[in-house]
Write a protein that holds these residues in place. Sequence first.
Motif, short mmCIF file in Angstrom:
data_model
loop_
_atom_site.label_atom_id
_atom_site.label_comp_id
_atom_site.label_asym_id
_atom_site.label_seq_id
_atom_site.Cartn_x
_atom_site.Cartn_y
_atom_site.Cartn_z
N GLU A 176 -20.15 -55.35 12.60
CA GLU A 176 -19.35 -54.18 12.26
C GLU A 176 -19.70 -53.55 10.91
O GLU A 176 -19.86 -52.32 10.84
N PRO A 177 -19.81 -54.31 9.81
CA PRO A 177 -20.07 -53.64 8.53
C PRO A 177 -21.36 -52.82 8.50
O PRO A 177 -21.39 -51.71 7.96
N VAL A 178 -22.44 -53.34 9.09
CA VAL A 178 -23.70 -52.61 9.04
C VAL A 178 -23.66 -51.37 9.94
O VAL A 178 -24.23 -50.32 9.61
N VAL A 179 -22.95 -51.46 11.07
CA VAL A 179 -22.83 -50.30 11.96
C VAL A 179 -22.00 -49.21 11.28
O VAL A 179 -22.39 -48.03 11.25
N ARG A 180 -20.85 -49.60 10.74
CA ARG A 180 -19.98 -48.61 10.10
C ARG A 180 -20.65 -47.96 8.90
O ARG A 180 -20.54 -46.75 8.68
N LEU A 181 -21.35 -48.76 8.10
CA LEU A 181 -22.02 -48.19 6.93
C LEU A 181 -23.12 -47.22 7.35
O LEU A 181 -23.23 -46.12 6.80
N SER A 182 -23.90 -47.59 8.35
CA SER A 182 -24.97 -46.70 8.83
C SER A 182 -24.39 -45.40 9.37
O SER A 182 -24.93 -44.31 9.11
N GLU A 183 -23.31 -45.49 10.12
CA GLU A 183 -22.67 -44.28 10.67
C GLU A 183 -22.15 -43.38 9.55
O GLU A 183 -22.34 -42.15 9.60
N GLN A 184 -21.50 -43.97 8.58
CA GLN A 184 -20.93 -43.15 7.51
C GLN A 184 -22.00 -42.47 6.68
O GLN A 184 -21.87 -41.29 6.32
N LEU A 185 -23.07 -43.18 6.37
CA LEU A 185 -24.15 -42.57 5.60
C LEU A 185 -24.82 -41.44 6.37
O LEU A 185 -25.15 -40.39 5.80
N SER A 186 -25.01 -41.63 7.65
CA SER A 186 -25.58 -40.57 8.47
C SER A 186 -24.68 -39.33 8.48
O SER A 186 -25.15 -38.20 8.35
N GLU A 187 -23.39 -39.56 8.64
CA GLU A 187 -22.43 -38.45 8.60
C GLU A 187 -22.51 -37.70 7.28
O GLU A 187 -22.40 -36.47 7.24
N MET A 188 -22.71 -38.43 6.20
CA MET A 188 -22.76 -37.80 4.88
C MET A 188 -23.99 -36.93 4.70
O MET A 188 -24.05 -36.09 3.80
N THR A 189 -25.01 -37.11 5.55
CA THR A 189 -26.19 -36.24 5.52
C THR A 189 -26.12 -35.18 6.62
O THR A 189 -27.13 -34.52 6.90
N GLY A 190 -24.95 -35.03 7.23
CA GLY A 190 -24.85 -34.10 8.35
C GLY A 190 -25.65 -34.56 9.55
O GLY A 190 -26.07 -33.74 10.37
N LYS A 191 -25.88 -35.86 9.63
CA LYS A 191 -26.67 -36.50 10.70
C LYS A 191 -28.14 -36.08 10.70
O LYS A 191 -28.85 -36.31 11.67
N VAL A 192 -28.58 -35.47 9.60
CA VAL A 192 -30.01 -35.16 9.48
C VAL A 192 -30.81 -36.44 9.37
O VAL A 192 -31.88 -36.59 9.96
N LEU A 193 -30.28 -37.38 8.60
CA LEU A 193 -30.90 -38.71 8.45
C LEU A 193 -30.09 -39.68 9.29
O LEU A 193 -29.00 -40.10 8.90
#
Length: 449
Positions: free
Chosen positions: A95-112
């Motif tokens: 869970e922690p690695v999935v949630r962190l990856s999702e949140q960081l992607s969202e913060m880039t507008g899903k560009v990254l």
Amino acid sequence: MADMPQDWVARSLRSVWHPCTQMQHHASGDNSVPLIPVSHGRGAWLYDHEGKRYLDAISSWWVNLFGHANPVINAALKDQLDRLEHAMLAGFTHEPVVRLSEQLSEMTGKVLGHSFYASDGASAVEIALKMSFHAWRNAGMSDKQEFVCLQGSYHGETIGALAVTDVALFKDAYGPLLRAARVVTSPDARNAQEGESAQDVARRAAADVEKLFEERAGHIAAIIIEPLVQCATGMAMHDPLYLTLVRELCDRFQVHMILDEIAVGCGRTGTFFACEQAAIWPDFLCLSKGISGGYLPLSLVLTRDEVYQAFYSADMTRGFLHSHSYTGNPLACRAALATLQIFKDDDVLNRNRARATRLTTALAPLAEHERVRNFRQRGMIWAFDAVEPDAARAATFSRRFFSSALENELLLRPIGRTVYLMPPYILSDEESDGLAERTRAVFDTVIAS
């Protein structure tokens, strides 16, 4: 019987090889540098075993965002300890690695869209370099094997990262081990000629990149940049226009852009990602240091989906087979999630603007000092260059300043003659004013000594 404070120093000197240190400088003598045995930390302060305190004005090498022993991050880690301390990320997820990856992607507008994890900044840079090279090879463009870095750039001290570092102190001894990189002009605003603005310097530096790309684009895999602030070379700051122009060149000449936000990400420059100020996204974005709040070793590379797809195949040899035993460690990821939550809950970026304004105002007398040049600020980073005409004194300025700062309850560690402040994001008004006042006092003492 409890160990006396001096015992920790002696034992450390007998058994620990300290980083980025000439160990002889800790030996006794008039020019020795003190070694402080830290007992504990609270908020912005570190305490030794005798109860003396030191304001951590450089965030313990730029990692600590919200103070030592932060209750929010502490609580998250204590909860995670009872759930899962570690599991390999090959063939498993959590869970922690999935949630962190999702949140960081969202913060880039899903560009990254995808994150690849490691433990330290240099490892993240190695990953980005290898990914770029391998992605071009998978695309049938195997001639693209060269990398470009900026004058004065620093990206870490493993072999690949050191190859794209241009700081002689770190690099020269290992030159025979390294693959040479192409070095282009730095957009450092201090390079402005008479009548030039920071944007003019950025345009000149970008023109140097364009010239190189015109000649070598078919052989260049990527250019790597520390966006907005080149830290280890002395907090060299540049205008966001440089990033905009180089992004356009990368698109035109089919060259990857790697942004090393290890030191300058996570709000240090005023936006969460430094590149946001140029309204661009790279092909690879490296994060470390502050992403875990300064708690645990964690680094990652965010990449575009096009890069991810270049490795997506039934052929194992086309996969990215890089790995670290502690890749995506749950405790480190949980600390990062707590860090991101503090950003949201406490409106950190907006509050930092007020903090930055106050500290800049408090530092104004120092900025106007006759022995200060190039006072500069970007977000929560301040720097200035000391004028020290005597070469022998200039060579020892950093050590003398560090020692004097400790006597004034400050942890400040200049880079050569560049004094910089990079405090955690929790300073009270009183602490900000005290930091400015004591920094001025230390500077006066060191200049006059």
